[in-house]
Design an enzyme around this catalytic site. Structure first.
Site, mmCIF file in Angstrom:
data_model
loop_
_atom_site.group_PDB
_atom_site.id
_atom_site.type_symbol
_atom_site.label_atom_id
_atom_site.label_comp_id
_atom_site.label_asym_id
_atom_site.label_seq_id
_atom_site.Cartn_x
_atom_site.Cartn_y
_atom_site.Cartn_z
ATOM 1 N N ASN A 89 0.828 -1.205 0.000
ATOM 2 C CA ASN A 89 0.000 0.000 0.000
ATOM 3 C C ASN A 89 0.862 1.255 0.000
ATOM 4 O OD1 ASN A 89 0.646 -0.935 2.653
ATOM 5 N ND2 ASN A 89 -0.973 0.315 3.565
ATOM 6 N N MET A 90 0.302 2.312 -0.608
ATOM 7 C CA MET A 90 0.997 3.589 -0.737
ATOM 8 C C MET A 90 0.054 4.723 -0.355
ATOM 9 S SD MET A 90 2.936 3.174 -4.410
ATOM 10 C CE MET A 90 3.908 4.667 -4.150
ATOM 11 N N GLU A 91 0.553 5.631 0.464
ATOM 12 C CA GLU A 91 -0.192 6.825 0.852
ATOM 13 C C GLU A 91 0.671 8.048 0.539
ATOM 14 O OE1 GLU A 91 -1.817 4.129 4.568
ATOM 15 O OE2 GLU A 91 -0.472 5.835 4.933
ATOM 16 N N HIS A 102 -3.934 0.640 -2.790
ATOM 17 C CA HIS A 102 -4.029 -0.506 -1.892
ATOM 18 C C HIS A 102 -3.039 -1.583 -2.328
ATOM 19 C CE1 HIS A 102 -8.268 0.546 -0.242
ATOM 20 N NE2 HIS A 102 -7.772 1.602 -0.867
ATOM 21 N N GLU A 104 -3.276 -4.804 -2.872
ATOM 22 C CA GLU A 104 -3.714 -5.680 -3.961
ATOM 23 C C GLU A 104 -3.669 -4.941 -5.295
ATOM 24 O OE1 GLU A 104 -6.159 -6.916 -0.283
ATOM 25 O OE2 GLU A 104 -5.190 -5.121 -1.079
ATOM 26 N N CYS A 129 -10.078 -5.510 1.436
ATOM 27 C CA CYS A 129 -11.225 -4.643 1.684
ATOM 28 C C CYS A 129 -12.182 -4.725 0.494
ATOM 29 C CB CYS A 129 -10.770 -3.201 1.916
ATOM 30 S SG CYS A 129 -10.109 -2.404 0.437
ATOM 31 N N CYS A 132 -10.815 -3.420 -2.834
ATOM 32 C CA CYS A 132 -9.898 -4.306 -3.554
ATOM 33 C C CYS A 132 -10.618 -5.503 -4.161
ATOM 34 C CB CYS A 132 -8.782 -4.775 -2.628
ATOM 35 S SG CYS A 132 -7.628 -3.452 -2.216
#
EC number: 3.5.4.5
Length: 294
Positions: A89-91, A102, A104, A129, A132
């Site tokens: 995951n990347m924010e 996300h 996936e 989630c 995804c």
């Protein structure tokens, strides 16, 4: 070895460490394993495919960029070719939460952008989630895609997404990871052509708004991302996120980006320019150009 892997690597079994060490030695390890490498690791570690994927999940999770949540999720997309693709995951601080990638999505986009034709399974360290699950339903593997979670028996996407809504409900025949080429002519310099090539690969059956992004690093390395739409619209992955995902998985930082180009149609129903430029500026890149597809 990139520092991000050191903690997870130290926790692996000795025989798996020995087999992985030469693969991870490259600071810019591409976060993927070829079918041959997977076979070697299975034989060396004495693990079957599922057990090996679970063992490697901490390495995938180590690729996460979670400046907001500090909650690392790792995923491994297993291609029908036998190749495995890491994802995490990347924010993006300074952007919006909607720009998040996300794990996936990361692994699947990674596989797609490297030319994988389909997926057999996705292994992930936390239950997918709803976002995804819907994203995965756009794939050409459909509801038969196997999903593997630690401590649980494997299930298909059909089990995780009952009564699913997807592209077939909208009479869409070409699915994500099917080969596509929209035929836009390559023009301009190398980076511009890379962005156009990425746009040609777009999966955009709902808006018919192709787009692609190319990022050039200070060492000359180029990473591209293609637009990937979803029948439910919101799980759509913008092209910038695809490119940033590849850049990060390959061990580069946002500060390494020296130039970015977005390729899209000027009269498209959906325009990526404002969101792309805003996110890149939040990450410190201000040398951003746009080329219009003709």
């Amino acid at each position: 070895m990139h520092p991000r892997f050191q903690t997870a690597f130290a926790q692996l079994a000795d025989n798996l460490q020995s087999a992985l060490a030469p693969i991870l030695a490259d600071h810019h390890f591409p976060a993927m394993l070829t079918a041959e490498q997977v076979s070697t690791l299975k034989n060396t570690a004495g693990l079957d495919e599922d057990a090996l994927a679970f063992a490697l999940l901490p390495l995938a999770a180590a690729c996460a960029r979670t400046d907001l949540s500090h909650f690392n999720v790792g995923a491994i997309a297993r291609g029908v070719s036998g190749n495995w693709y890491f994802g995490a995951n990347m924010e993006f601080l300074g952007a919006t939460m909607q720009q998040t990638v996300h794990a996936e999505q990361s692994a699947i986009s990674h596989a797609w952008l490297r030319g994988e034709k389909g997926l057999a399974a996705v292994t992930v360290n936390y239950t997918p989630c709803g976002h995804c699950r819907q994203f995965m339903n756009e794939l050409n593997s459909g509801l038969d895609l196997r999903i593997h979670l630690p401590g649980r028996a494997p299930h298909t996407l059909r089990d995780y997404l009952p009564d699913a809504f997807g592209p077939k409900d909208l009479e869409i025949k070409t699915l994500l990871m099917d080969e596509q080429d929209h035929g836009f002519t390559l023009t301009g310099d190398t980076l511009t052509q890379a962005a156009i090539t990425a746009a040609n690969k777009s999966h955009m059956p709902y808006s018919h708004s192709p787009s692609g992004v190319a990022l050039e690093c200070k060492d000359g390395r180029i990473f591209t991302g293609s637009y990937a739409e979803n029948a439910a619209f919101n799980p759509t992955l913008p092209p910038l996120q695809g490119a940033l995902n590849l850049l990060s998985l390959n061990g580069y930082n946002y500060a390494d980006i020296q130039r970015a180009i977005l390729a899209e149609k000027g009269d498209a129903a959906l325009i990526q320019w404002d969101a792309t430029a805003a996110t890149l500026k939040a990450l410190g890149c201000h040398n951003i150009d746009r080329v219009l597809l003709g």
